[in-house]
Design a protein around this motif. Structure first.
Motif, PDB file in Angstrom:
ATOM      1  N   UNK A   7      12.630 -17.100  -5.180  1.00  0.00           N
ATOM      2  CA  UNK A   7      11.680 -16.005  -5.123  1.00  0.00           C
ATOM      3  C   UNK A   7      10.595 -16.286  -4.101  1.00  0.00           C
ATOM      4  N   UNK A   8       9.639 -15.376  -4.015  1.00  0.00           N
ATOM      5  CA  UNK A   8       8.511 -15.566  -3.102  1.00  0.00           C
ATOM      6  C   UNK A   8       7.676 -16.765  -3.543  1.00  0.00           C
ATOM      7  N   UNK A  40      15.069 -21.732   7.610  1.00  0.00           N
ATOM      8  CA  UNK A  40      14.608 -20.731   8.563  1.00  0.00           C
ATOM      9  C   UNK A  40      14.075 -19.498   7.860  1.00  0.00           C
ATOM     10  N   UNK A  41      13.528 -18.596   8.619  1.00  0.00           N
ATOM     11  CA  UNK A  41      12.976 -17.371   8.031  1.00  0.00           C
ATOM     12  C   UNK A  41      11.719 -17.660   7.232  1.00  0.00           C
ATOM     13  N   UNK A  70      16.666  -9.503   0.748  1.00  0.00           N
ATOM     14  CA  UNK A  70      16.179  -8.493  -0.198  1.00  0.00           C
ATOM     15  C   UNK A  70      14.901  -8.958  -0.866  1.00  0.00           C
ATOM     16  N   UNK A  71      14.774 -10.258  -1.112  1.00  0.00           N
ATOM     17  CA  UNK A  71      13.538 -10.810  -1.679  1.00  0.00           C
ATOM     18  C   UNK A  71      12.447 -10.819  -0.621  1.00  0.00           C
ATOM     19  N   UNK A  72      12.781 -11.269   0.571  1.00  0.00           N
ATOM     20  CA  UNK A  72      11.787 -11.342   1.646  1.00  0.00           C
ATOM     21  C   UNK A  72      11.237  -9.966   2.017  1.00  0.00           C
ATOM     22  N   UNK A  73      12.071  -8.926   1.871  1.00  0.00           N
ATOM     23  CA  UNK A  73      11.646  -7.571   2.214  1.00  0.00           C
ATOM     24  C   UNK A  73      10.996  -6.835   1.046  1.00  0.00           C
ATOM     25  N   UNK A  74      10.862  -7.508  -0.086  1.00  0.00           N
ATOM     26  CA  UNK A  74      10.245  -6.877  -1.246  1.00  0.00           C
ATOM     27  C   UNK A  74      11.151  -5.945  -2.015  1.00  0.00           C
ATOM     28  N   UNK A  75      12.461  -6.009  -1.760  1.00  0.00           N
ATOM     29  CA  UNK A  75      13.399  -5.129  -2.441  1.00  0.00           C
ATOM     30  C   UNK A  75      13.932  -5.731  -3.742  1.00  0.00           C
ATOM     31  N   UNK A  76      13.670  -7.006  -3.965  1.00  0.00           N
ATOM     32  CA  UNK A  76      14.133  -7.670  -5.178  1.00  0.00           C
ATOM     33  C   UNK A  76      13.133  -8.738  -5.582  1.00  0.00           C
TER      34      UNK A  76
END
Length: 309
Positions: free
Chosen positions: A183-184, A74-75, A44-50
């Motif tokens: 977070x990012x 990973x990711x 959800x953080x990686x996709x910008x949803x949180x």
């Protein structure tokens, strides 16, 4: 609320993760969304949803939480910004009116089982254990009648309409779980004087002394390595990466020097952040390893190059 006001966490409601999250002051002003798994919370953080995700990373009884460690290796890269330490004690949650003698099946998160194994053997030796996705999910399954009892936080009883038959259950005194807020990637917060720095690194090759060479990067600079553990990369037997925490902040000269050493000696290094220690304990800095010592050494080298020393 927008994603900038949203925190995800390992759910469902009533988990120790949710209890730990509520110890953060900013939790009172965020939309807190439970997720079904650690990967879902982080995605959800990686996709910008949180804005951030809050998940367990280490337990004093069971060690590292593998789902979190693997996701951080990973990711796309995420960074740790805060950590929380939560003392863990379980309650045996049952449907109202259930007695200890009536309990034939119990459930809870797999990480919970080693923390209550002795109590279970001593008080419910005939009970059958089956794992649940989380302790709170175990409580939900008891509410639905699928199991007789669940090991979970006492606070989960109200959420699922259960009652705590026995409280303060733990085989190990002072059992604690460590949680992190992710977070990012961004610039780390300024040093507090009581910080921790986390990385993941991949050795350049599988040869004698490869790990010792990495450990020497820490030891030679007097940086205390607080945790190190290996995780398989999934690329074959013997293929591992290493997750490590050390005392200090990346802006500390000795810690920054360690990270540069890792970058030189390892195939890859992933910086996971420098952040305040939850226990607020300052590091022990060995003689000759303070920032002022690094500055003095650099000044001396400059004078040597200039022919002045």
């Amino acid at each position: 609320m927008s994603s900038a006001s949203r925190y995800t966490y390992l759910g469902p409601e009533g988990t120790f993760t949710e209890a730990a999250l509520h110890t953060l002051p900013e939790a009172a002003t965020r939309q807190l969304t439970p997720m079904v798994s650690v990967p879902a919370a982080l995605d959800a953080v990686r996709n910008g949803e949180a804005q951030a995700a809050f998940v367990p990373i280490e337990n004093s009884v069971e060690g590292g939480v593998t789902a979190t460690l693997d996701e951080l290796a990973g990711g796309s890269r995420l960074m740790i910004y805060r950590e929380v330490l939560l003392p863990i004690a379980f309650a045996l949650l049952v449907r109202p009116g259930t007695t200890l003698e009536e309990i034939k099946t119990v459930t809870g998160h797999p990480v919970a089982q080693p923390q209550v194994r002795n109590w279970l053997a001593g008080h419910l030796p005939e009970a059958v254990w089956e794992s649940a996705a989380s302790n709170a999910d175990g409580a939900r399954l008891v509410q639905e009648g699928r199991y007789d009892a669940a090991f979970a936080g006492e606070f989960a009883a109200v959420t699922y309409g259960l009652e705590p038959l026995v409280t303060n259950i733990h085989d190990a005194e002072n059992a604690t779980t460590r949680f992190v807020l992710l977070g990012e990637p961004a610039r780390p917060a300024a040093p507090t004087g009581a910080d921790k720095t986390s990385v993941v690194f991949w050795l350049r090759g599988d040869q004698p002394g490869a790990l010792l060479e990495v450990l020497h990067e820490y030891a030679s600079r007097g940086v205390n390595l607080m945790r190190i553990e290996s995780r398989p990369t999934g690329k074959g037997i013997g293929q591992y990466c290493f997750s490590a925490d050390c005392e200090g902040h990346v802006q500390d000269r000795r810690v920054g020097d360690v990270l540069m050493g890792l970058k030189r000696s390892c195939r890859a290094v992933r910086f996971l952040g420098s952040y305040p220690r939850a226990d607020e304990q300052p590091p022990t800095v060995r003689s000759g390893m303070a920032d002022s010592d690094f500055v003095a050494a650099a000044d001396w080298l400059t004078r040597c190059l200039d022919g002045r020393d």
